[in-house]
Design a protein around this motif. Sequence first.
Motif, mmCIF file in Angstrom:
data_model
loop_
_atom_site.group_PDB
_atom_site.id
_atom_site.type_symbol
_atom_site.label_atom_id
_atom_site.label_comp_id
_atom_site.label_asym_id
_atom_site.label_seq_id
_atom_site.Cartn_x
_atom_site.Cartn_y
_atom_site.Cartn_z
ATOM 1 N N ARG A 120 4.036 -24.379 -4.446
ATOM 2 C CA ARG A 120 3.477 -25.677 -4.163
ATOM 3 C C ARG A 120 3.220 -26.574 -5.220
ATOM 4 N NH1 ARG A 120 -1.085 -26.502 -0.273
ATOM 5 N NH2 ARG A 120 -2.156 -25.615 -2.149
ATOM 6 N N PRO A 136 7.734 -25.246 -0.177
ATOM 7 C CA PRO A 136 7.017 -25.733 -1.087
ATOM 8 C C PRO A 136 7.356 -27.103 -1.737
ATOM 9 C CG PRO A 136 8.321 -23.822 -1.998
ATOM 10 C CD PRO A 136 8.450 -24.077 -0.704
ATOM 11 N N GLU A 191 6.251 -29.745 0.699
ATOM 12 C CA GLU A 191 4.565 -29.924 0.395
ATOM 13 C C GLU A 191 4.500 -30.846 -0.753
ATOM 14 O OE1 GLU A 191 2.580 -26.315 0.521
ATOM 15 O OE2 GLU A 191 3.488 -25.709 2.289
#
Length: 218
Positions: free
Chosen positions: A13, A50, A53
């Motif tokens: 992330r 990820p 995010e």
Amino acid sequence: MGALRPVRRTLLRDTAYAAIRDAIVRGELPPGDPVRDAGLAERLGLSRAPVREALARLAEEGLVETKPQSYTRVTRLDPRAVREAAVVVRAMHELAARAAVPLLTGGDIAEMREANSRFESATRTGAVGEALQADDELHDVLVRACGNRAVAATIARHTPLIRRLEWRQFAEASALRSAELHVRLIEACAAGDADEVARVTARIWRALEDLADEPDLL
């Protein structure tokens, strides 16, 4: 988007966030450009989770904007947003600088001198990315030394909006003036003069507030 590279599969992330953020700051993902998690994930060699995010975090920080079920795109340069970010970053750097002065070591001062040398060299050769990285590293010495994690987090959150504009508006003459101010800053740090350190720091970062008023910002 061709400059995006596959990333190591650690801290996915955060790594995705840094890669996309830097592409936006450098203008490789230009203002108004649509960004899709599937396409970014493929280019970065990651799964979509990820990347999604990372895009959510970038939206919170004003680098992308999202309309549900419609689009996610890079935000356009907004003079007000840049100036507001610059005001906050200046205040945080002043706070960090003043608190850091009594804690600085000889090694810290040497690190600042070395960073400013790289900053000036990169400026003279037009290496914008290297110049801005050296500038960040110079000021980060003070941020790190002050030990205030809230200050560091606030600076990290708001600086990309400013650096994005600097990439677009970078000028050798103004950057060399910054190098001269860096010398004054470093000498004040070496002398333990916290008041002068705060004054010079404010002057350096106030110039970036003024950059938001340039007529060709958009």
